[in-house]
Design an enzyme around this catalytic site. Structure first.
Site, PDB file in Angstrom:
ATOM      1  N   ASP A 280       0.862  -1.175   0.000  1.00 58.01           N
ATOM      2  CA  ASP A 280       0.000   0.000   0.000  1.00 58.01           C
ATOM      3  C   ASP A 280       0.908   1.238   0.000  1.00 58.01           C
ATOM      4  OD1 ASP A 280      -2.145   1.728   0.030  1.00 58.01           O
ATOM      5  OD2 ASP A 280      -3.218   0.718   1.645  1.00 58.01           O
TER       6      ASP A 280
HETATM    7  C1  NOJ Z   1      -4.255   3.748   0.041  1.00 58.89           C
HETATM    8  C2  NOJ Z   1      -5.388   2.810   0.233  1.00 58.89           C
HETATM    9  O1  NOJ Z   1      -5.270   2.159   1.479  1.00 58.89           O
HETATM   10  C3  NOJ Z   1      -5.519   1.776  -0.856  1.00 58.89           C
HETATM   11  O2  NOJ Z   1      -6.728   1.110  -0.672  1.00 58.89           O
HETATM   12  C4  NOJ Z   1      -5.446   2.425  -2.197  1.00 58.89           C
HETATM   13  O3  NOJ Z   1      -5.685   1.498  -3.225  1.00 58.89           O
HETATM   14  C5  NOJ Z   1      -4.074   3.057  -2.347  1.00 58.89           C
HETATM   15  N1  NOJ Z   1      -3.857   4.041  -1.292  1.00 58.89           N
HETATM   16  C6  NOJ Z   1      -3.879   3.756  -3.689  1.00 58.89           C
HETATM   17  O4  NOJ Z   1      -4.639   4.889  -3.740  1.00 58.89           O
END
Ligand code: NOJ
Length: 737
Positions: A280
């Site tokens: 993430d």
């Molecule tokens: C943070 C989020 O937790 C995740 O779900 C998301 O896909 C990514 N950032 C990319 O934006």
């Protein structure tokens, strides 16, 4: 195709067979890998966030450091970067990722579906798959390749800000709907022009962080991970989900990014996941400055690589740190090779090297096309849940004037929820949608006016802005109305990352507004527009009707109006329980048995306000004749459970017939009941349908104290009915030997 004229510096012609589209993906991958420098390999592991770098930096990442992927680059920006990537030494195309979470909704103009939570109330895998297909087509038409969806976290503690992104609280339902949407995204073949990569996230137990505080530690054992949280992810692997994303959080003190046990040992080795894992957002950097398990980026990068992360989202100094680690012999290049092999194999599998994955191959006419809107409307209607309908207040009839009141009646932002062009990750609340959309007010107004019913509207109050309040005005607007429809709930400020809540009460002055409306002694229908369950015992008791729409997307108002006026008989059921009181959370149905009172001393009941699986219809059903095809069998058998369901009301309807199982005595405690199957059946008024559900007894397995999956011999209660409450269920016993 293999192009004889292509010359790659320093490589003999015979060696670059990766350009031959007729060869299998893995063969092309291995060939390409053998031609790559260390810099090119580590570059493939980099996912750069377009919004976090300037244009020159973005181009340098492609030209000089061979980045493998970007996220949140759209349109011409993505095209330009792709051209640059194709002009590099090996011409490896970029893979563009986007958060198309409920439709390709970061693009103003694309179809916005109901949130995952809303769509899960449809209990309709085939419609959810279609929503995935529609999204894939719209994302592909925009030249992008990969959505960071679906979210497979289990929605238990509803104070968590991301409950709206879940498919609810049940692992079985989550696994089923996740598999469906993954199939929709990825299509029959990843290389089809309208297919995109799915991403199962956030691996694993991310929704369970302590106190529902996003990205905090999750206090679960490995046994519990296997029993509760792993099954949906296992299904995602089984249906070939191409990518997984790691959670932000830690489990028992080990951050997911550094969790070799979960990533490498369980996901890759045990479950055989052969796609790639993306971290993430800045998960690798967070090992240093947030979770503090690494002194510097070098140590964090080493941990991330060795634990099984393949692509690194938005930790740009991973690149330099990793080159150094390999050059100094601190990280083996074979680990880099494994990560890059996984990434390239997916790139080849999805046909990224071919023109059909570029923008322009699919016409942008598909975006929000009529066909897509029809699918959206169907899913939206089935996602809406009727929670109360005293004295048959709904469907509306014999009325001349409706008063529509409340802050969410005409708020497309609240109706859309998180992850659209209004909100995350680039909030733009002032954006003007450039497409046709139906707020609740518009939907009600149009259908009412076609029936010569007058509609007045008053906002009453705002949710966040304490100054914006005129309850008196709202009460006045109801004066000669025959019915009041109050559209209330929560808003963007109360849902999403960084937006966990301490209470689940109706926010702002809405409660006061409702109490004043109630005093008018007119039929009061409450429509909820909200990201998650709220604790609303007053509404349950005082409203004549309650309709839950959650975040219903572009056509929410149209779908709602169809239900209010009886053009569509509601059939959604809750995929998540509603608490009486915030202090009662988590209040999920499939809890372990306990003793001493299940009830808090200061709450009158142990039950949730509304239970998992609950939802009303304009008709009613009677369940009878629960039969098992056998009453004893071995753990390798299948059994068929059948039941008669009679529509005893006056209109045709669709019922979600639910089957729960309880392992009566087990070596470790097991849930009081668990959903193991359901059928959604259309039953005409007066008709009886015999509904059968076939179960594999192996699905009754538990995870024992040694973390082994076993079906333990003994009795299993098989329960069938319209929702998860004991009183609603017929019961028979199956003995497994
Ligand atoms: C943070 C989020 O937790 C995740 O779900 C998301 O896909 C990514 N950032 C990319 O934006």
């Amino acid at each position: 195709m293999f192009d004889k004229k292509t010359i790659i510096k320093g490589v003999s012609f015979m060696n670059y067979t990766y350009k031959n589209a007729l060869l299998p993906p893995m063969e092309r991958t291995l060939n390409l890998l053998s031609l790559m420098t260390l810099e090119e390999k580590v570059g493939q592991m980099m996912q750069i966030s377009y919004n976090m770098v300037n244009v020159t930096e973005a181009e340098q990442w492609v030209k000089n450091k061979f980045a493998g992927s970007f996220l949140h680059a759209l349109g011409d920006n993505a095209d330009r970067l792709q051209e640059l990537a194709l002009s590099t030494r090996l011409g490896i195309p970029l893979m563009f990722g986007i958060d198309a979470i409920h439709g390709h909704a970061l693009l103003n103009g694309a179809t916005v579906f109901p949130s995952q939570l809303a769509m899960s109330c449809s209990f309709n895998p085939s419609l959810v798959e279609s929503a995935g297909r529609v999204t894939a087509r719209e994302v592909s038409a925009d030249g992008l390749h990969w959505t960071f969806s679906p979210l497979l976290c289990i929605g238990r503690d509803t104070r968590w800000g991301r409950i709206n992104e879940t498919f609810g609280e049940d692992p079985y339902l989550i696994g089923l709907l996740a598999s469906a949407i993954i199939k929709g995204y990825q299509g029959k073949n990843l290389s089809d022009p309208g297919s995109i990569l799915a991403c199962a996230k956030h691996y694993i137990a991310y929704g369970e962080s302590t106190g529902a505080k996003d990205a905090y530690d999750t206090e679960v054992t490995l046994r519990k991970v296997r029993e509760v949280f792993l099954p949906p992810f296992k299904k995602a692997v089984e249906v070939g989900c191409a990518t997984f994303m790691t959670g932000y959080q830690s489990i028992d003190g080990t951050p997911m990014t550094a969790n070799k046990k979960m990533l490498k040992d369980i996901l890759k080795d045990e479950l055989g996941f052969d796609g790639f894992v993306v971290t993430d957002w800045n998960n690798t950097g967070s090992l240093v400055d947030k979770q503090k398990v690494s002194p510097d980026i070098s140590d964090a990068s080493k941990k991330a690589i060795e634990s099984g992360n393949d692509m690194i989202m938005n930790t740009n100094d991973f690149y330099g740190a990793t080159l150094k680690l390999v050059q100094e012999g601190k990280v083996s290049e074979t680990l880099i090779d494994d990560a890059v092999k996984r990434i390239l194999n997916i790139k080849f599998k999805m046909g990224l090297f071919d023109a059909k994955k570029r923008r322009g191959y699919i016409s942008t006419d598909v975006i929000a096309s009529k066909e897509h809107q029809e699918i959206n409307l169907e899913l939206t209607r089935e996602s809406i849940v009727l929670l109360e309908n005293k004295n048959n207040t709904l469907p509306l009839n014999n009325i001349k004037k409706i008063a529509v009141i409340g802050p969410n009646a005409d708020s497309i932002q609240a109706q859309f929820g998180d992850w659209t062009f209004f909100s995350h990750p680039d909030p733009n609340p002032e954006a003007v949608p450039n497409f046709e959309y139906y707020t609740m007010l518009r939907g009600i107004r149009e259908l009412a006016e076609s029936k010569n019913i007058e509609v007045t509207y008053h906002k009453g109050c705002d949710i966040m802005d304490k100054e914006d309040i005129d309850i008196e005005g709202a009460v006045k607007a109801c004066e000669d109305a025959d019915v009041i429809i109050a559209v209330v709930g929560d808003c963007l400020a109360m849902n999403g990352e960084f937006k966990d809540r301490a209470t689940l009460d109706m926010p702002g002055s809405q409660q006061e507004l409702l109490e004043q409306l109630k005093k008018l002694n007119k039929p009061l229908a409450v429509v909820l527009v909200n990201g998650k369950p709220l604790s609303i015992p007053w509404i349950a008791q005082n409203a004549d009707a309650v309709v839950e729409t959650f975040n219903s997307g572009t056509l929410g108002g149209k779908a709602l109006a169809d239900i209010l006026f009886g053009e569509f008989n509601p059939c959604g059921k809750l995929s998540i329980s509603f608490p009486y009181h915030s202090g009662q959370t988590p209040v999920y149905y499939n809890h372990l048995p306990g003793w001493h009172s299940p009830k808090y001393a200061d709450l009158s009941t142990a039950e949730p306000l509304y239970s998992f699986g609950y939802g009303l219809s304009y008709t009613s059903y009677k369940y009878s004749n629960l039969t098992l095809s056998k009453t004893s069998c071995s753990s390798k058998d299948t059994i068929t459970v059948s039941v008669d369901v009679t529509n005893i009301g006056k209109c045709d309807g669709t019922e979600i017939v639910q089957l729960y199982v309880n392992d009566v005595i087990s070596s470790v405690m097991t849930p009081v009941k668990e959903l193991k199957g359901f059928e959604k059946v259309q039953i005409n008024a007066g008709e009886t349908k015999n509904v059968s559900i076939t179960l594999s007894v192996s699905d009754f397995s538990i995870v024992d104290a040694d973390e082994k999956y076993v079906v333990e011999p003994g009795d299993f209660e098989i329960m069938v009915g319209p929702d998860s409450r004991d009183a609603s269920l017929l019961k028979e016993v199956l003995t497994v030997f």
